[in-house]
Design an enzyme around this catalytic site. Structure first.
Site, PDB file in Angstrom:
ATOM      1  N   VAL A  37       0.859  -1.205   0.000  1.00 28.32           N
ATOM      2  CA  VAL A  37       0.000   0.000   0.000  1.00 28.32           C
ATOM      3  C   VAL A  37       0.888   1.246   0.000  1.00 28.32           C
ATOM      4  CG1 VAL A  37      -1.624   1.339   1.416  1.00 28.32           C
ATOM      5  CG2 VAL A  37      -1.966  -1.126   1.128  1.00 28.32           C
ATOM      6  N   SER A  82     -13.587  -5.718  11.259  1.00 28.94           N
ATOM      7  CA  SER A  82     -12.984  -4.451  10.808  1.00 28.94           C
ATOM      8  C   SER A  82     -13.765  -3.878   9.634  1.00 28.94           C
ATOM      9  CB  SER A  82     -11.535  -4.686  10.369  1.00 28.94           C
ATOM     10  OG  SER A  82     -10.857  -5.466  11.319  1.00 28.94           O
ATOM     11  N   THR A  94      -6.741 -12.152   7.710  1.00 28.80           N
ATOM     12  CA  THR A  94      -7.067 -12.968   8.897  1.00 28.80           C
ATOM     13  C   THR A  94      -6.660 -14.401   8.596  1.00 28.80           C
ATOM     14  OG1 THR A  94      -8.872 -14.045  10.116  1.00 28.80           O
ATOM     15  CG2 THR A  94      -9.482 -13.040   8.042  1.00 28.80           C
ATOM     16  N   ASP A  99      -8.219 -16.873   9.488  1.00 26.46           N
ATOM     17  CA  ASP A  99      -9.415 -17.731   9.473  1.00 26.46           C
ATOM     18  C   ASP A  99      -9.961 -18.028   8.077  1.00 26.46           C
ATOM     19  OD1 ASP A  99      -9.290 -17.609  12.244  1.00 26.46           O
ATOM     20  OD2 ASP A  99     -10.661 -15.901  12.355  1.00 26.46           O
ATOM     21  N   ARG A 123       2.467 -36.179  15.241  1.00 21.47           N
ATOM     22  CA  ARG A 123       2.233 -37.539  14.730  1.00 21.47           C
ATOM     23  C   ARG A 123       3.404 -38.475  15.068  1.00 21.47           C
ATOM     24  NH1 ARG A 123      -1.442 -40.022  11.579  1.00 21.47           N
ATOM     25  NH2 ARG A 123      -2.335 -38.250  10.507  1.00 21.47           N
ATOM     26  N   ARG A 151      -0.921 -43.503  20.244  1.00 22.68           N
ATOM     27  CA  ARG A 151      -1.864 -42.624  20.944  1.00 22.68           C
ATOM     28  C   ARG A 151      -2.882 -41.985  20.010  1.00 22.68           C
ATOM     29  NH1 ARG A 151       2.145 -39.764  25.270  1.00 22.68           N
ATOM     30  NH2 ARG A 151       1.470 -41.032  27.033  1.00 22.68           N
ATOM     31  N   SER A 164      -2.346 -45.272  15.746  1.00 21.37           N
ATOM     32  CA  SER A 164      -2.403 -43.880  16.206  1.00 21.37           C
ATOM     33  C   SER A 164      -3.431 -43.124  15.377  1.00 21.37           C
ATOM     34  CB  SER A 164      -1.043 -43.204  16.080  1.00 21.37           C
ATOM     35  OG  SER A 164      -0.715 -43.029  14.722  1.00 21.37           O
ATOM     36  N   GLU A 181     -11.687 -24.855  16.732  1.00 18.84           N
ATOM     37  CA  GLU A 181     -11.862 -24.387  18.122  1.00 18.84           C
ATOM     38  C   GLU A 181     -13.321 -24.262  18.579  1.00 18.84           C
ATOM     39  OE1 GLU A 181     -10.173 -20.474  18.664  1.00 18.84           O
ATOM     40  OE2 GLU A 181     -10.918 -19.748  16.753  1.00 18.84           O
ATOM     41  N   ARG A 189      -0.876 -17.704  14.563  1.00 18.77           N
ATOM     42  CA  ARG A 189      -0.978 -16.321  14.097  1.00 18.77           C
ATOM     43  C   ARG A 189       0.380 -15.712  13.764  1.00 18.77           C
ATOM     44  NH1 ARG A 189      -5.632 -14.007  17.083  1.00 18.77           N
ATOM     45  NH2 ARG A 189      -4.404 -12.191  17.638  1.00 18.77           N
TER      46      ARG A 189
END
Ligand code: F6P
Length: 326
Positions: A26, A108, A129, A131, A158, A166, A219, A226, A259
């Protein structure tokens, strides 16, 4: 000829790798076009309080490879109020800022849309973001880097999952959406992916684990978005625990490592393109819209659409994940 002479740029909401690359693009595109650039620090709060800084080309040197944001960011409650936006307008007007580029997510852009209904200083958004949950763009800046961070972490988990036979529940970010979970889940070969957009997955998980158990599958990696289930990955582990007492289980919440970090090539490149396009849009007298990437072409999407319409996670990807995770 556009009447824009001086623009502001800010980052808002959760930081995302590649925001610095966008600030750089920008700033340099604007300077190339003979504009002055004002960096607005701490997001909308800085706009309200007048945390302004004149940006020169050298201020954005050596940042394309850095995570975080040199302008800092914030989630600003005050900008949600009429009084807050009025103060922001007055700050911009006092500094003769006649256009603003906002790099952030849907929160935003909601603020930007309302501001542009009230005041005539044009805002253009760049989706930033991890996401990837913004309608009107195939990718948001930071998503690709976050995916790479997740798969690097899951690959390591892993190793230990397999060494101990597990079952691991790994929680990834994504806010209300499962974009990070689905793509990282496929990319790291997860045995199951639990996302908010699909109901009853935890019940199905019982059947899947049962099946794997019979086949002596040693495994398992279960990726949990989340907000997919109450309690996140811990909640899912709790829900299946009593039926699988023979499995040794662990939970890992990846958290904010998703992040941070140096942006991937894709995020740097996309941020550079979108930063360039955002200045172009302002010079073209556009307002209240986001520049996005659709089928690898730049698109201009009104904020009203970007924030109101819902971007769907591709459910067919879950089918691929299921078929490949046998
Ligand atoms: O929007 C980005 C994001 O990292 C989401 O994935 C997550 O739900 C949220 O921000 C976390 O926010 P905070 O850093 O404020 O805890």
């Amino acid at each position: 000829m556009s009447k824009i002479k001086r623009i502001g740029v800010l980052t808002s909401g959760g930081d995302a790798p590649g925001m610095n690359a966008a600030i750089r693009a920008v700033t340099r595109t604007a300077i190339y076009n003979g504009l002055e650039v004002i960096g607005i620090r701490h997001g909308y709060q800085g706009m309200i309080n007048g945390y302004f800084k004149l940006m020169k080309t050298f201020h954005v040197s050596d940042i394309i490879q850095r995570g975080g944001t040199i302008l800092k960011t914030a989630r600003c409650e005050e900008f949600k109020t009429t009084e807050g936006r009025k103060q922001a307008y007055e700050s911009l007007r006092d500094r003769n800022i006649d256009g603003v580029v906002v790099i952030g997510g849907d929160g935003s852009f909601t603020g930007a849309r309302i501001f542009n209904e009230e005041y005539n200083i044009p805002f253009i958004g760049i989706p930033g973001t991890i996401d990837n949950d913004i309608y009107g763009t195939d990718y948001t800046i930071g998503y690709d880097t976050a995916l790479n961070t997740v798969i690097e972490a899951v690959d390591k988990i892993r190793d230990t999952a397999s060494a101990h036979n597990r079952l691991f529940f790994i929680e990834v970010m994504g806010a209300e959406a499962g974009f990070i979970a689905v793509r990282s889940g496929i990319a790291c070969g997860a045995e199951a992916i639990i996302i908010p957009e699909v109901k009853d997955q935890v019940n199905n998980l019982h059947a899947y684990l049962e099946e794997g158990y019979k086949r002596k599958k040693s495994s398992n990696i279960i990726i949990v978005a989340e907000r997919a289930y109450p309690g996140g990955a811990f909640g899912v582990a709790e829900a299946v625990k009593k039926d699988f007492t023979d499995y040794s289980m662990r939970v890992t919440v990846l958290g904010h490592i998703q992040r941070g970090g140096s942006p991937s090539a894709f995020d740097r490149f996309t941020a550079s393109r979108l930063g360039f396009a955002a200045v172009d849009a302002l010079l073209d007298d556009q307002k209240s819209a986001m520049v996005g990437l659709q089928n690898n072409e730049i698109s201009l999407v009104p904020f009203s659409k970007a924030v109101k319409l819902h971007k769907e996670v591709r459910k067919d990807y879950l089918e691929i994940a299921n078929i490949l995770s046998v």
